[in-house]
Structures are given as C-alpha cells and as structure tokens.
Design a protein around this motif. Structure first.
Motif, mmCIF file in Angstrom:
data_model
loop_
_atom_site.group_PDB
_atom_site.id
_atom_site.type_symbol
_atom_site.label_atom_id
_atom_site.label_comp_id
_atom_site.label_asym_id
_atom_site.label_seq_id
_atom_site.Cartn_x
_atom_site.Cartn_y
_atom_site.Cartn_z
ATOM 1 N N GLU A 179 1.042 -1.145 -0.063
ATOM 2 C CA GLU A 179 -0.053 -0.012 0.084
ATOM 3 C C GLU A 179 0.834 1.348 -0.110
ATOM 4 O OE1 GLU A 179 -2.464 -0.816 3.202
ATOM 5 O OE2 GLU A 179 -4.092 -1.838 1.979
ATOM 6 N N GLU A 207 2.111 1.672 -3.594
ATOM 7 C CA GLU A 207 1.314 2.229 -4.533
ATOM 8 C C GLU A 207 0.829 3.775 -4.138
ATOM 9 O OE1 GLU A 207 -2.412 -0.429 -3.551
ATOM 10 O OE2 GLU A 207 -1.775 -1.436 -5.323
ATOM 11 N N GLN A 208 0.825 4.068 -2.843
ATOM 12 C CA GLN A 208 0.655 5.535 -2.420
ATOM 13 C C GLN A 208 1.892 6.288 -3.053
ATOM 14 O OE1 GLN A 208 -0.316 6.423 1.521
ATOM 15 N NE2 GLN A 208 -0.949 8.268 0.946
ATOM 16 N N ALA A 259 3.598 5.794 -5.849
ATOM 17 C CA ALA A 259 3.376 5.547 -7.108
ATOM 18 C C ALA A 259 2.228 6.552 -7.544
ATOM 19 C CB ALA A 259 3.035 4.281 -7.615
ATOM 20 N N ARG A 260 1.387 6.804 -6.927
ATOM 21 C CA ARG A 260 0.155 7.774 -7.073
ATOM 22 C C ARG A 260 0.605 9.209 -6.817
ATOM 23 N NH1 ARG A 260 -2.887 3.892 -4.840
ATOM 24 N NH2 ARG A 260 -2.995 4.636 -2.852
ATOM 25 N N SER A 261 1.399 9.622 -5.826
ATOM 26 C CA SER A 261 2.002 10.764 -5.636
ATOM 27 C C SER A 261 3.101 11.021 -6.521
ATOM 28 C CB SER A 261 2.603 10.835 -4.037
ATOM 29 O OG SER A 261 1.764 10.314 -3.250
ATOM 30 N N SER A 262 3.525 10.287 -7.148
ATOM 31 C CA SER A 262 4.619 10.646 -8.280
ATOM 32 C C SER A 262 4.038 10.707 -9.497
ATOM 33 C CB SER A 262 6.000 9.862 -8.206
ATOM 34 O OG SER A 262 5.655 8.377 -8.546
ATOM 35 N N GLY A 294 1.805 8.611 -10.575
ATOM 36 C CA GLY A 294 1.213 7.313 -11.051
ATOM 37 C C GLY A 294 1.976 6.715 -12.367
ATOM 38 N N ALA A 318 2.561 2.865 -11.436
ATOM 39 C CA ALA A 318 1.469 2.399 -10.360
ATOM 40 C C ALA A 318 1.393 0.947 -10.194
ATOM 41 C CB ALA A 318 -0.012 2.998 -10.930
ATOM 42 N N ARG A 358 -2.650 -4.551 -8.216
ATOM 43 C CA ARG A 358 -3.137 -4.958 -6.988
ATOM 44 C C ARG A 358 -3.136 -6.157 -7.150
ATOM 45 N NH1 ARG A 358 -4.661 -1.769 -2.735
ATOM 46 N NH2 ARG A 358 -5.186 -3.014 -0.915
#
Length: 110
Positions: A92, A95-96, A98-101, A103, A106, A109
């Motif tokens: 998790e 993933e977070q 990756a989204r913050s950068s 994506g 990303a 899952r």
C-alpha cells in the motif's frame, strides 16, 4: 524464472535444506511477461483476502491445499502467511508513492 518483475520487498526468512540455503523476499509484481524461462509451469495467482480476517484464513487454507506438498514449498508459504499483513502494508505504501509521483509506475493490486 516466473516471468514477473517488480520491486523487491521485505525479507521473509530463510529456507535451508541439505542442498541449499535460500533467502526469501516479497516481490511486489509490476509486470508479467507472457514468455518466460519456465513457461511449461502454470503460473497462477491466488487472492488471499485481508490478513487477520476469517476470509484470509479460509482462502489461504484453500491455496495451501493446492500447493506442492514439498516441505520447502510449504515452508515458503508459511513465511508468506506469517508476514502477510506487513507485506500488504508495504505494498500500500508503494502504491501511494506511485500515485503521489504521478502514477508513472502505479502498482497492480494482487
């Protein structure tokens, strides 16, 4: 060998037998290749549910039942189960990040 690539995760433990010593790590899979070294083996993914729930116990029991009876395979699976909650938390965070950068990478899952 399995045709997957990703981010190396936490150390799970070590398997030792009379032939070898193997360090086990989680792998957060980011890519699956259709062609791979051991393509004759069937690659399967098993959803184990949320660690700590009744569904997790039931689903991991079903996965264990279809796993090879070899002692090393069973021991590797037990390492996975013992660290499941930590692995999910680690995934998790990845993933977070990756989204913050943006994506760009990303994570899938599993």
């Amino acid at each position: 060998e399995a045709g997957v690539a990703g981010s190396l995760g936490r150390y799970l433990g070590e398997l030792v037998d009379d032939k070898s010593r193997t360090a086990m790590f989680a792998l957060h899979v980011e890519r699956e290749d259709a062609a791979f070294q051991e393509v004759w083996r069937e690659r399967k993914w098993y959803h184990l549910g949320v660690p700590g729930t009744a569904a997790f116990v039931q689903l991991s029991s079903k996965a264990r039942a279809v796993l090879s009876p070899k002692q090393t395979h069973q021991a590797a699976f037990e390492m996975l189960i013992a660290h499941a909650a930590d692995i999910v938390g680690e995934h998790e965070k990845l993933e977070q990040a990756a989204r913050s950068s943006g994506g760009a990478c990303a994570r899938k899952r599993r």
